[in-house]
Design a protein around this motif. Structure first.
Motif, mmCIF file in Angstrom:
data_model
loop_
_atom_site.group_PDB
_atom_site.id
_atom_site.type_symbol
_atom_site.label_atom_id
_atom_site.label_comp_id
_atom_site.label_asym_id
_atom_site.label_seq_id
_atom_site.Cartn_x
_atom_site.Cartn_y
_atom_site.Cartn_z
ATOM 1 N N PRO A 26 0.782 -1.353 -0.125
ATOM 2 C CA PRO A 26 -0.033 0.002 -0.103
ATOM 3 C C PRO A 26 0.899 1.384 -0.032
ATOM 4 N N ALA A 27 0.363 2.106 -0.888
ATOM 5 C CA ALA A 27 1.226 3.447 -0.950
ATOM 6 C C ALA A 27 0.656 4.412 0.260
ATOM 7 N N MET A 28 1.634 5.328 0.517
ATOM 8 C CA MET A 28 1.398 6.160 1.770
ATOM 9 C C MET A 28 0.643 7.329 1.329
ATOM 10 N N ALA A 29 -0.161 7.970 1.998
ATOM 11 C CA ALA A 29 -0.983 9.005 1.825
ATOM 12 C C ALA A 29 -0.045 9.992 1.727
ATOM 13 N N GLN A 30 0.776 10.533 0.712
ATOM 14 C CA GLN A 30 1.637 11.493 0.609
ATOM 15 C C GLN A 30 1.591 12.308 -0.508
ATOM 16 N N SER A 31 1.014 11.779 -1.561
ATOM 17 C CA SER A 31 1.081 12.375 -2.900
ATOM 18 C C SER A 31 -0.054 13.557 -2.832
ATOM 19 N N LYS A 32 0.193 14.455 -3.748
ATOM 20 C CA LYS A 32 -0.766 15.582 -3.759
ATOM 21 C C LYS A 32 -2.150 15.228 -3.940
#
Length: 122
Positions: free
Chosen positions: A18-24
């Motif tokens: 799972p990707a971390m919720a950091q993208s714009k």
């Protein structure tokens, strides 16, 4: 050979992590969940309904790509960011994107309907 195998295994596993919720885009969705969700408590039934729909729309942008914990953690970070922004302006931004997506759904639905491909509820 051993390092090559590790690299291949890692490359195969990365998309599943799972990707971390950091993208714009993730942060935008998290802020929009918060601001639209805040409308759900309104005494105005229409506003409350729109707030609930909006928060579900934005959640759909994140889940299942992010875990519930990542959404919670990212939501806390987004809440911190919202302290310094105009909430009404943020609602306008979120609403404009929802309207844009709604127009796409309408165009696709119309095209499918013209082709006789939409299901009929009985």
């Amino acid at each position: 050979m051993k390092h090559r195998l590790h690299a291949i295994v890692l490359a195969l596993l990365l998309p599943a992590m799972p990707a971390m919720a950091q993208s714009k885009d993730d942060m935008t969705a998290l802020r929009c969940i918060l601001v639209t969700g805040s409308l759900a408590d309104s005494a105005d039934r229409e506003l409350a309904r729109n707030g609930a729909i909006g928060s579900l729309f934005w959640l759909g942008r994140l889940e299942p790509r992010l875990t519930e914990k990542q959404i919670e953690t990212g939501g806390a970070k987004a809440a911190e960011q919202l302290r310094d922004v105009d909430i009404n302006a943020e609602l306008q931004t979120c609403g404009a994107e929802m309207a844009r997506q709604g127009e796409i759904v309408e165009r696709v639905g119309k095209a499918l309907q013209e082709k006789g491909l939409t299901p009929k509820i009985r």
